[in-house]
Design an enzyme around this catalytic site. Structure first.
Site, PDB file in Angstrom:
ATOM      1  N   ASP A  95       0.792  -1.233   0.000  1.00 49.30           N
ATOM      2  CA  ASP A  95       0.000   0.000   0.000  1.00 49.30           C
ATOM      3  C   ASP A  95       0.823   1.281   0.000  1.00 49.30           C
ATOM      4  O   ASP A  95       0.351   2.338   0.382  1.00 49.30           O
ATOM      5  CB  ASP A  95      -0.905  -0.007   1.232  1.00 49.30           C
ATOM      6  N   GLU A 117      -1.274  -8.743  -1.293  1.00 51.19           N
ATOM      7  CA  GLU A 117      -1.822  -8.123  -0.076  1.00 51.19           C
ATOM      8  C   GLU A 117      -2.974  -7.179  -0.450  1.00 51.19           C
ATOM      9  O   GLU A 117      -3.044  -6.019  -0.036  1.00 51.19           O
ATOM     10  CB  GLU A 117      -0.743  -7.388   0.721  1.00 51.19           C
ATOM     11  N   GLU A 131      -1.964   5.264   2.873  1.00 47.20           N
ATOM     12  CA  GLU A 131      -1.990   3.849   2.465  1.00 47.20           C
ATOM     13  C   GLU A 131      -3.386   3.349   2.103  1.00 47.20           C
ATOM     14  O   GLU A 131      -3.537   2.545   1.183  1.00 47.20           O
ATOM     15  CB  GLU A 131      -1.380   2.972   3.558  1.00 47.20           C
ATOM     16  N   HIS A 207       6.054   4.992  13.079  1.00 49.46           N
ATOM     17  CA  HIS A 207       6.465   5.799  11.932  1.00 49.46           C
ATOM     18  C   HIS A 207       5.316   6.411  11.132  1.00 49.46           C
ATOM     19  O   HIS A 207       5.545   7.245  10.267  1.00 49.46           O
ATOM     20  CB  HIS A 207       7.330   4.952  10.970  1.00 49.46           C
ATOM     21  N   ARG A 209       2.545   8.308   9.121  1.00 50.27           N
ATOM     22  CA  ARG A 209       2.357   9.721   8.815  1.00 50.27           C
ATOM     23  C   ARG A 209       1.249  10.369   9.640  1.00 50.27           C
ATOM     24  O   ARG A 209       1.373  11.498  10.108  1.00 50.27           O
ATOM     25  CB  ARG A 209       1.976   9.878   7.340  1.00 50.27           C
ATOM     26  N   HIS A 240      12.879   4.391  12.973  1.00 53.36           N
ATOM     27  CA  HIS A 240      12.724   4.587  11.533  1.00 53.36           C
ATOM     28  C   HIS A 240      13.596   5.776  11.103  1.00 53.36           C
ATOM     29  O   HIS A 240      13.791   6.716  11.882  1.00 53.36           O
ATOM     30  CB  HIS A 240      11.238   4.873  11.275  1.00 53.36           C
TER      31      HIS A 240
HETATM   32  C1  UD1 Z   1       6.817   4.537   3.732  1.00 51.34           C
HETATM   33  C2  UD1 Z   1       5.400   4.245   3.233  1.00 51.34           C
HETATM   34  C3  UD1 Z   1       4.593   3.602   4.339  1.00 51.34           C
HETATM   35  C4  UD1 Z   1       5.312   2.404   4.924  1.00 51.34           C
HETATM   36  C5  UD1 Z   1       6.726   2.785   5.335  1.00 51.34           C
HETATM   37  C6  UD1 Z   1       7.478   1.566   5.777  1.00 51.34           C
HETATM   38  C7  UD1 Z   1       4.373   5.816   1.653  1.00 51.34           C
HETATM   39  C8  UD1 Z   1       3.658   7.089   1.491  1.00 51.34           C
HETATM   40  N1  UD1 Z   1       4.747   5.516   2.914  1.00 51.34           N
HETATM   41  O1  UD1 Z   1       6.733   5.504   4.776  1.00 51.34           O
HETATM   42  O2  UD1 Z   1       3.344   3.170   3.813  1.00 51.34           O
HETATM   43  O3  UD1 Z   1       4.595   1.968   6.053  1.00 51.34           O
HETATM   44  O4  UD1 Z   1       7.407   3.351   4.207  1.00 51.34           O
HETATM   45  O5  UD1 Z   1       8.610   1.889   6.509  1.00 51.34           O
HETATM   46  O6  UD1 Z   1       4.614   5.121   0.696  1.00 51.34           O
HETATM   47  N2  UD1 Z   1      14.370   7.568   5.066  1.00 51.34           N
HETATM   48  C9  UD1 Z   1      15.743   7.396   4.938  1.00 51.34           C
HETATM   49  N3  UD1 Z   1      16.225   6.191   4.496  1.00 51.34           N
HETATM   50  C10 UD1 Z   1      15.416   5.150   4.185  1.00 51.34           C
HETATM   51  C11 UD1 Z   1      14.020   5.321   4.322  1.00 51.34           C
HETATM   52  C12 UD1 Z   1      13.520   6.540   4.743  1.00 51.34           C
HETATM   53  O7  UD1 Z   1      16.502   8.305   5.238  1.00 51.34           O
HETATM   54  O8  UD1 Z   1      15.917   4.066   3.822  1.00 51.34           O
HETATM   55  C13 UD1 Z   1      13.831   8.878   5.526  1.00 51.34           C
HETATM   56  C14 UD1 Z   1      13.945   9.948   4.433  1.00 51.34           C
HETATM   57  O9  UD1 Z   1      14.162  11.189   5.015  1.00 51.34           O
HETATM   58  C15 UD1 Z   1      12.566   9.886   3.805  1.00 51.34           C
HETATM   59  C16 UD1 Z   1      11.703   9.656   5.020  1.00 51.34           C
HETATM   60  O10 UD1 Z   1      12.442   8.746   5.829  1.00 51.34           O
HETATM   61  O11 UD1 Z   1      12.231  11.064   3.103  1.00 51.34           O
HETATM   62  C17 UD1 Z   1      10.345   9.112   4.729  1.00 51.34           C
HETATM   63  O12 UD1 Z   1      10.365   8.068   3.802  1.00 51.34           O
HETATM   64  P1  UD1 Z   1       9.089   7.755   2.890  1.00 51.34           P
HETATM   65  O13 UD1 Z   1       9.373   6.578   2.039  1.00 51.34           O
HETATM   66  O14 UD1 Z   1       8.584   8.996   2.227  1.00 51.34           O
HETATM   67  O15 UD1 Z   1       7.958   7.410   3.931  1.00 51.34           O
HETATM   68  P2  UD1 Z   1       7.955   6.419   5.168  1.00 51.34           P
HETATM   69  O16 UD1 Z   1       7.537   7.224   6.347  1.00 51.34           O
HETATM   70  O17 UD1 Z   1       9.204   5.634   5.232  1.00 51.34           O
HETATM   71  N1  UDP Z   2      11.268  -4.246  10.446  1.00 50.33           N
HETATM   72  C1  UDP Z   2      12.640  -4.431  10.332  1.00 50.33           C
HETATM   73  N2  UDP Z   2      13.474  -3.630  11.079  1.00 50.33           N
HETATM   74  C2  UDP Z   2      13.008  -2.672  11.923  1.00 50.33           C
HETATM   75  C3  UDP Z   2      11.614  -2.473  12.014  1.00 50.33           C
HETATM   76  C4  UDP Z   2      10.768  -3.270  11.259  1.00 50.33           C
HETATM   77  O1  UDP Z   2      13.106  -5.304   9.584  1.00 50.33           O
HETATM   78  O2  UDP Z   2      13.817  -2.007  12.573  1.00 50.33           O
HETATM   79  C5  UDP Z   2      10.374  -5.084   9.614  1.00 50.33           C
HETATM   80  C6  UDP Z   2       9.237  -5.767  10.330  1.00 50.33           C
HETATM   81  O3  UDP Z   2       9.614  -7.063  10.760  1.00 50.33           O
HETATM   82  C7  UDP Z   2       8.140  -5.829   9.269  1.00 50.33           C
HETATM   83  C8  UDP Z   2       8.422  -4.621   8.419  1.00 50.33           C
HETATM   84  O4  UDP Z   2       9.753  -4.207   8.695  1.00 50.33           O
HETATM   85  O5  UDP Z   2       8.273  -6.976   8.442  1.00 50.33           O
HETATM   86  C9  UDP Z   2       7.452  -3.526   8.749  1.00 50.33           C
HETATM   87  O6  UDP Z   2       7.894  -2.369   8.164  1.00 50.33           O
HETATM   88  P1  UDP Z   2       7.364  -0.940   8.604  1.00 50.33           P
HETATM   89  O7  UDP Z   2       6.870  -0.967  10.009  1.00 50.33           O
HETATM   90  O8  UDP Z   2       8.443   0.013   8.261  1.00 50.33           O
HETATM   91  O9  UDP Z   2       6.166  -0.705   7.568  1.00 50.33           O
HETATM   92  P2  UDP Z   2       4.617  -1.096   7.531  1.00 50.33           P
HETATM   93  O10 UDP Z   2       4.506  -2.566   7.708  1.00 50.33           O
HETATM   94  O11 UDP Z   2       3.961  -0.302   8.619  1.00 50.33           O
HETATM   95  O12 UDP Z   2       4.188  -0.632   6.190  1.00 50.33           O
END
Ligand code: UD1
Ligand code: UDP
Length: 367
Positions: A95, A117, A131, A207, A209, A240
């Site tokens: 999602d 999913e 999402e 984490h 939003r 995160h």
């Molecule tokens: C995204 C997804 C969310 C999912 C989550 C899993 C969207 C809108 N959101 O949220 O559905 O639950 O991933 O974790 O698709 N960042 C880093 N390095 C990384 C990843 C993230 O520095 O490897 C930081 C960056 O500043 C980035 C911010 O986190 O801009 C947010 O990342 P983003 O992918 O926009 O959204 P998530 O909150 O990670």
């Molecule tokens: N996870 C991980 N390391 C972490 C936190 C979560 O590998 O430090 C794994 C967790 O086991 C799960 C997935 O990441 O499989 C969930 O990701 P996240 O919570 O970022 O996203 P969401 O599921 O909410 O989209």
């Protein structure tokens, strides 16, 4: 048949990996992998664990980028790849914004789409945000819907999708978990090796939003109160990489010895940590599915969830984000042994660990 897998974030990678590994064993299907790089470090951790070497990497990552950036860069980046590769089907999982944008890119090229999913619904377009919208939009564009549970299938039927295109497969997250959790697992991180898991060790992740700002402040202040009042409690919080989450976490916890703020863990240590802690407090989607499978109670930091199966089985509790509610729920779970026992039963409403096989069998059977 040519199958292209597209994913961009940590959870998509974890849940897509079992399908990619399964398809590699089948010689009648040609498979390719494209990562958008919506996440970078957190995605690369997953690629390494599952030994996936993407054929394409759009590398769209930029710190702090907006939803519009992710959407437009994914759409543009995929255009040439789809033109050149001409896959018969594009597979997306979950999602995130990568999922919706990749599905849209395939739709523009009239390429069939498989949505893994599928059918999860909270009923509130703004929670989880964005999402819930991403799932619905992807559903509209998808030709095949791989629904983890019967109730996900029913959600799709209610929206008018044809039953013949819906397949109940279970969630591949359980496949991944079976691969990763080992009784004799040893952590690289000394903090995690040295924790006394007979004590009250709680795993925290946050984490979402819709929780940024006040809800997250409420959650963290409740947890701070628990730590200050209860000497036996230790919190492990792999934070995160989102800077908003990190600065809020540091504001509330950096002076507390019994809150272990650590970097995001790779999937193997994370899932093995989950298997050892007393319980889990989270707003994550995937963690809500994994904790019940491991027999760990999970307090869900959201007002609604699209994963009601764990709540109905009473291993998960929807706590919301009100500070007093979060505090009370944690304290109850620490103090009430009966409640803890009831919530600790291992259940697997999200799958039996063979979801990837089922999905690949269905792909194999397609014309
Ligand atoms: C995204 C997804 C969310 C999912 C989550 C899993 C969207 C809108 N959101 O949220 O559905 O639950 O991933 O974790 O698709 N960042 C880093 N390095 C990384 C990843 C993230 O520095 O490897 C930081 C960056 O500043 C980035 C911010 O986190 O801009 C947010 O990342 P983003 O992918 O926009 O959204 P998530 O909150 O990670
Ligand atoms: N996870 C991980 N390391 C972490 C936190 C979560 O590998 O430090 C794994 C967790 O086991 C799960 C997935 O990441 O499989 C969930 O990701 P996240 O919570 O970022 O996203 P969401 O599921 O909410 O989209």
């Amino acid at each position: 048949m040519k199958v292209l897998f597209v994913f961009g974030t940590r959870p998509e990678g974890i849940k897509m990996a079992p399908i990619i590994k399964e398809i590699e064993k089948r010689h009648d299907l040609e498979s390719y992998t494209c990562v958008t790089g919506q996440h970078r470090e957190m995605l690369d951790q997953v690629l390494e664990i599952f030994d996936i070497k993407p054929d394409y990497d759009l590398n769209i990552f930029k710190k702090g980028q907006s939803l519009t950036d992710v959407t437009t860069k994914t759409l543009l980046g995929l255009e040439d790849i789809l033109e050149e590769l001409k896959p018969d089907i594009l597979m997306v999982q979950g999602d995130t914004t990568t999922v919706f944008a990749a599905a849209l890119a395939a739709f523009y090229k009239k390429i069939k789409i498989g949505h893994v999913e599928a059918g999860l619904r909270s009923g509130n377009l703004y929670s989880p945000y964005p999402e819930e919208a991403n799932r619905k939009l992807t559903g509209v564009l998808a030709n095949y819907h791989f629904a983890p549970t019967e109730s996900n299938r029913e959600n799709l039927l209610k929206e008018g999708y044809d039953d013949k295109n819906i397949f109940i497969t279970g969630n591949t997250v359980i496949d991944a978990l079976k691969y990763s959790v080992k009784e004799d697992f040893v952590f690289d991180d000394e903090i995690l090796n040295n924790l006394d898991y007979n004590k009250e060790v709680v795993l925290l992740t946050a984490h979402r939003r819709e929780n940024w700002g006040e809800p997250m402040e409420n959650i963290f202040s409740a947890i701070r109160r628990v730590i200050l009042e209860r000497e036996n409690v230790e919190i492990v919080f792999p934070i995160h990489l989102n800077p908003i989450v990190r600065s809020t976490a540091k504001k509330y916890f950096s002076d507390l010895d019994r809150v272990h703020l650590i970097e995001p863990l790779s999937y193997m240590p994370f899932s093995n940590l989950m298997a050892r802690v007393k319980f889990v407090v989270t707003d994550s989607g995937g963690v809500q599915e994994e904790a019940p499978a491991l027999g760990k109670p999970v307090l869900v930091l959201r007002n609604e969830t699209e994963r009601m199966e764990g709540v109905e089985a009473k291993t998960a509790k929807l706590v919301g984000t009100n500070s007093q509610d979060v505090y009370d729920s944690i304290i109850n779970l620490l103090d009430d042994k009966n409640l803890y026992e009831k919530m600790s039963k291992a259940i697997n409403p999200y799958g039996d660990g063979h979801a990837a096989k089922k999905i690949v069998n269905i792909l194999e059977g397609m014309d």
